[in-house]
Enzyme design. Structure first.
Site, PDB file in Angstrom:
ATOM      1  N   GLY A 297     -14.733 -23.243  16.207  1.00 51.00           N
ATOM      2  CA  GLY A 297     -15.054 -21.919  16.770  1.00 51.00           C
ATOM      3  C   GLY A 297     -16.278 -22.032  17.675  1.00 51.00           C
TER       4      GLY A 297
ATOM      5  N   GLY B 184     -17.593 -19.274  20.507  1.00 51.12           N
ATOM      6  CA  GLY B 184     -18.057 -17.932  20.155  1.00 51.12           C
ATOM      7  C   GLY B 184     -19.555 -17.756  20.355  1.00 51.12           C
ATOM      8  N   GLN B 185     -20.041 -16.576  19.944  1.00 54.07           N
ATOM      9  CA  GLN B 185     -21.445 -16.222  20.171  1.00 54.07           C
ATOM     10  C   GLN B 185     -22.385 -17.208  19.461  1.00 54.07           C
ATOM     11  OE1 GLN B 185     -22.822 -12.650  18.293  1.00 54.07           O
ATOM     12  NE2 GLN B 185     -24.415 -12.264  19.833  1.00 54.07           N
TER      13      GLN B 185
ATOM     14  N   ASP C 125     -12.320 -25.485  19.369  1.00 55.33           N
ATOM     15  CA  ASP C 125     -11.962 -24.073  19.442  1.00 55.33           C
ATOM     16  C   ASP C 125     -10.469 -23.990  19.736  1.00 55.33           C
ATOM     17  OD1 ASP C 125     -13.970 -21.439  19.904  1.00 55.33           O
ATOM     18  OD2 ASP C 125     -11.897 -21.152  20.573  1.00 55.33           O
ATOM     19  N   ILE C 126      -9.909 -22.798  19.486  1.00 56.85           N
ATOM     20  CA  ILE C 126      -8.490 -22.591  19.814  1.00 56.85           C
ATOM     21  C   ILE C 126      -8.315 -22.359  21.312  1.00 56.85           C
ATOM     22  CG2 ILE C 126      -8.489 -20.083  19.416  1.00 56.85           C
ATOM     23  CD1 ILE C 126      -5.777 -20.490  17.966  1.00 56.85           C
TER      24      ILE C 126
ATOM     25  N   ASN D  69      -6.810 -25.204  15.751  1.00 64.21           N
ATOM     26  CA  ASN D  69      -6.381 -23.916  15.206  1.00 64.21           C
ATOM     27  C   ASN D  69      -6.499 -24.044  13.693  1.00 64.21           C
ATOM     28  OD1 ASN D  69      -5.065 -21.719  14.231  1.00 64.21           O
ATOM     29  ND2 ASN D  69      -3.129 -22.098  15.290  1.00 64.21           N
TER      30      ASN D  69
ATOM     31  N   TYR E 226     -12.986  -7.125   7.588  1.00 62.80           N
ATOM     32  CA  TYR E 226     -13.970  -8.180   7.856  1.00 62.80           C
ATOM     33  C   TYR E 226     -14.924  -8.303   6.667  1.00 62.80           C
ATOM     34  CZ  TYR E 226     -18.046 -10.372  10.154  1.00 62.80           C
ATOM     35  OH  TYR E 226     -19.099 -11.173  10.490  1.00 62.80           O
TER      36      TYR E 226
ATOM     37  N   LYS F  52     -15.272 -11.452   4.075  1.00 61.28           N
ATOM     38  CA  LYS F  52     -16.519 -12.217   3.934  1.00 61.28           C
ATOM     39  C   LYS F  52     -16.948 -12.271   2.463  1.00 61.28           C
ATOM     40  CE  LYS F  52     -17.294 -13.703   8.058  1.00 61.28           C
ATOM     41  NZ  LYS F  52     -17.261 -15.138   8.343  1.00 61.28           N
TER      42      LYS F  52
HETATM   43  C1  AKB Z   1     -20.216  -7.461  13.349  1.00 59.38           C
HETATM   44  O1  AKB Z   1     -20.807  -6.494  13.868  1.00 59.38           O
HETATM   45  O2  AKB Z   1     -19.040  -7.414  12.947  1.00 59.38           O
HETATM   46  C2  AKB Z   1     -20.982  -8.747  13.159  1.00 59.38           C
HETATM   47  C3  AKB Z   1     -21.623  -8.832  11.811  1.00 59.38           C
HETATM   48  C4  AKB Z   1     -22.746  -7.959  11.465  1.00 59.38           C
HETATM   49  O3  AKB Z   1     -21.236  -9.634  11.032  1.00 59.38           O
HETATM   50  N1  AKB Z   1     -21.971  -8.874  14.186  1.00 59.38           N
END
Ligand code: AKB
Length: 316
Positions: A9, A12-13, A35-36, A53, A143, A147
């Protein structure tokens, strides 16, 4: 012995900045960016790159076989806002991708794995101020609960298989080298771009929405410090709270106005990201990071704002 580091990855940022930092420390050839998607110019031309991937086990197995990494950083993920639009895909990538990497790390005897968690693991019933490491956690975004489940898997692989997995609950991250991709805290990066380009910005979060944030310089330093810490000093194998700096869109705009006096901010209504932000902490207690690996923040709000504008104005 020299490290062989695989960053999954890398476009990404976080990946863009981490690959550069790791290549500076370990040498370009020791850090395989992957990265993909097609890599950014800086990643492609500063060292090795592989297409990966994480959902494709054969592809991932081939990469582990070829490079035998001593360290893996798994950064491929779908963030909070995009996750609400594609919930099943977010769960699959964030969870199945992690388990594939943990399994191969055990099989190939990878020495250390880094996987990012987030303040999104907290939910509406978690304490909002100075949120402790251990408390009620009822995340209500895909998300967030991917996590939280991921943290449990990391601790499980550490306990059950002795895999040295390390993780941080990142606040919103702010950097000038790469754009964020689909999070709720993205406003705090967009605002700088728009301030320089147009002198105004419409925030999708309300004026008084306080969230924990961190400048990328600090986030990269925290990540590398945690990865270098002696294993016996680490008391947490899920993910460490990291506080950063807490501010609202108004406070950030006021700081930008000190440098761009005519800057104007307005606020949109009814953005779905507001509900996500409202379910997250306003500030974080990161005393375990201070105690276990001697964490110290460097950038406060004024220092971050000055540095962001100074660097961004040269590239946009
Ligand atoms: C998001 O906003 O989804 C991320 C995070 C806080 O994990 N930047």
């Amino acid at each position: 012995m020299s490290e062989k580091i695989l960053v999954i990855g890398a476009n990404g940022q976080i990946g863009t900045e981490l690959v550069t930092a790791l290549r500076n420390i370990h040498g370009a050839e020791q850090v395989i960016a992957s990265d993909i998607n097609n890599p950014a110019y800086a990643i492609r031309h500063s060292g090795p790159f592989e297409f990966v991937n994480v959902l494709d086990k054969d592809n991932l197995h081939h990469i582990f076989t070829k490079h035998q990494p001593s360290q893996v950083y798994l950064l491929a993920a779908i963030l909070s806002a995009v996750g609400e639009q594609k919930p099943k895909m977010a769960w699959d990538l964030n969870m199945t991708g992690l388990i594939h990497v943990l399994d191969f790390a055990v099989e190939f005897k990878t020495e250390k794995v880094f996987w990012p968690s987030s303040i999104a693991v907290f939910g509406p019933h978690s304490p909002k101020e100075n949120t402790p490491q251990y408390c009620v956690m009822d995340p209500n975004t895909v998300y967030g609960f991917s996590k939280l489940a991921g943290e449990r898997w990391c601790e499980y692989y550490y306990t059950k298989y002795g895999l040295d997995v390390r993780s941080i609950r990142y606040p919103g991250l702010i950097g000038w080298r790469a754009s964020p991709g689909g999070g709720t805290t993205d406003y705090a990066v967009h605002i700088f771009h728009e301030a320089l380009k147009k002198g105004r910005y419409e925030s999708f979060l309300s004026a008084d929405t306080a969230l924990p944030m961190m400048y990328m310089e600090d986030a990269i330093r925290a990540t590398i410090t945690l990865m270098n810490a002696p294993a016996e000093t680490l008391s947490i194998r899920s993910a460490y709270n990291l506080a950063g700096i807490s501010f609202t869109p108004t406070q950030l705009a006021d700081e930008i106005k000190k440098i761009i006096p005519g800057f104007e901010i307005s606020y949109s209504k009814n953005d779905p990201r507001q509900a996500i932000a409202d379910s997250w902490p306003k500030s974080i207690d990161d005393s375990y990071a201070h105690k276990d690996w001697d964490w110290q923040l460097e950038y406060d709000l004024p220092a971050m704002t000055i540095d962001m504008l100074e660097n961004l104005k040269n590239i946009i």
